[in-house]
Design an enzyme around this catalytic site. Structure first.
Site, PDB file in Angstrom:
ATOM      1  N   TYR A   1      -3.660  -6.561  16.576  1.00  0.00           N
ATOM      2  CA  TYR A   1      -3.796  -5.651  15.440  1.00  0.00           C
ATOM      3  C   TYR A   1      -5.024  -4.756  15.583  1.00  0.00           C
ATOM      4  CZ  TYR A   1      -4.230  -4.020  10.616  1.00  0.00           C
ATOM      5  OH  TYR A   1      -4.347  -3.238   9.492  1.00  0.00           O
TER       6      TYR A   1
ATOM      7  N   THR B   1      -2.225  -7.827  -0.307  1.00  0.00           N
ATOM      8  CA  THR B   1      -0.823  -7.498  -0.025  1.00  0.00           C
ATOM      9  C   THR B   1      -0.171  -8.706   0.636  1.00  0.00           C
ATOM     10  OG1 THR B   1      -1.290  -6.656   2.204  1.00  0.00           O
ATOM     11  CG2 THR B   1      -1.449  -5.077   0.376  1.00  0.00           C
TER      12      THR B   1
ATOM     13  N   LEU C   1       0.817  -1.209   0.000  1.00  0.00           N
ATOM     14  CA  LEU C   1       0.000   0.000   0.000  1.00  0.00           C
ATOM     15  C   LEU C   1       0.856   1.266   0.000  1.00  0.00           C
ATOM     16  CD1 LEU C   1      -2.667  -1.127   2.610  1.00  0.00           C
ATOM     17  CD2 LEU C   1      -3.137  -0.627   0.212  1.00  0.00           C
TER      18      LEU C   1
ATOM     19  N   LYS D   1      -5.163  -0.563  15.882  1.00  0.00           N
ATOM     20  CA  LYS D   1      -5.817   0.334  14.935  1.00  0.00           C
ATOM     21  C   LYS D   1      -6.917   1.151  15.602  1.00  0.00           C
ATOM     22  CE  LYS D   1      -3.339  -0.469  11.335  1.00  0.00           C
ATOM     23  NZ  LYS D   1      -2.453   0.576  10.771  1.00  0.00           N
TER      24      LYS D   1
ATOM     25  N   ASP E   1      13.161   3.918  10.330  1.00  0.00           N
ATOM     26  CA  ASP E   1      12.638   2.846  11.172  1.00  0.00           C
ATOM     27  C   ASP E   1      11.786   3.511  12.235  1.00  0.00           C
ATOM     28  OD1 ASP E   1      12.100   0.842  12.983  1.00  0.00           O
ATOM     29  OD2 ASP E   1      14.169   0.144  13.158  1.00  0.00           O
TER      30      ASP E   1
ATOM     31  N   ASN F   1       1.728   5.120   7.088  1.00  0.00           N
ATOM     32  CA  ASN F   1       1.272   3.860   6.506  1.00  0.00           C
ATOM     33  C   ASN F   1       1.921   2.638   7.158  1.00  0.00           C
ATOM     34  OD1 ASN F   1       0.312   2.033   4.135  1.00  0.00           O
ATOM     35  ND2 ASN F   1       2.546   1.840   4.100  1.00  0.00           N
TER      36      ASN F   1
END
Length: 254
Positions: free
Chosen positions: A180, A213, A36, A184, A76, A103
């Site tokens: 995860y 992806t 992405l 988010k 990083d 991103n």
């Protein structure tokens, strides 16, 4: 703060930028040597922006930037020194930043059930997805504030939507992802808090949706569709929305 739907996506680009015009708006995309991030860089270059392709792996970033015609930037986001050095490089080379696309992210261990996930699993994911976003945003805020129309785009996920993950009819409610999803959800709250604190900037979260992806094992929509919301929000002006969460179809419930 507004709740406007993002502007229509720009047309698919057919050319790439190969020079760095001193009058062009400057963008930086993290985690951009593939997936992405790389496609976002390509689209922003085609829209006429001067783009830094930021990558943790310096060589992979250099190769990707060379292929696209972007500026390579080693970054990083889990390392304070790396982030500080990257911000100094951008300040030295161009003196300002108009668009920051946060991103870079990691998914974490997908083969572990919620019962198996422990604090270390969350630490690894949150170190990149949450603390990394804060490191980068904090470091580049002075450069963004010199722009007449500074924009921050935080790439979130429908997995971070409390509305969708609690809706039994939504796909996101059927995917267990303690580390995860919680990271988010934190990104969404960071978006709102930064937007309130910096009203002269346009700061929004976007959901790419399930996109093909490496992180999804190739499942989902084409990557050119997955970046539509991020690109649209990256190209808004000073009168654009802020503190919103959208995908390519419009608002996403927090």
């Amino acid at each position: 703060m507004t709740t406007a739907t993002p502007p229509p996506s720009p047309p698919e680009p057919t050319t790439r930028a190969t020079d760095h015009s001193p009058g062009a708006r400057v963008a930086l995309v993290t985690g951009a040597n593939k997936g992405l991030g790389r496609e976002t860089v390509r689209r922003l270059l085609a829209a006429g922006l001067d783009v830094y392709l930021a990558s943790r792996d310096a060589e992979r970033g250099r190769v990707a930037a060379g292929e696209l015609g972007a500026r390579a930037l080693q970054l990083d986001i889990t390392d304070d020194a790396s982030v500080t050095a990257a911000a100094e490089q951008v300040r030295r080379e161009v003196g300002h930043l108009d668009v920051l696309v946060n991103n870079a992210a990691v998914v974490g261990a997908l083969d572990r059930t919620t019962e198996q996930v422990d604090a270390e699993d969350l630490r690894v994911v949150h170190e990149t997805n949450v603390l990394g976003l804060v490191r980068v945003t904090h470091a580049f805020l002075p450069l963004l504030q010199t722009s007449p129309a500074g924009v921050v785009v935080n790439v979130s996920s429908g997995m971070g939507s409390l509305g969708r993950t609690s809706d039994p009819t939504a796909m996101e409610s059927r995917w267990p992802s303690l580390a995860y999803a919680s990271s988010k959800a934190a990104v969404n709250m960071l978006t709102v808090q930064y937007a309130k604190a910096f009203p002269t900037l346009r700061i929004n979260a976007v959901d790419p949706g399930l996109t093909a992806t490496d992180a999804t094992g190739g499942m989902g929509k084409d990557i050119t569709e997955g970046v539509q919301a991020a690109v649209a929000m990256a190209l808004i002006g000073a009168d654009g929305p802020t503190a919103t969460f959208t995908d390519s179809d419009g608002p996403v419930p927090w």
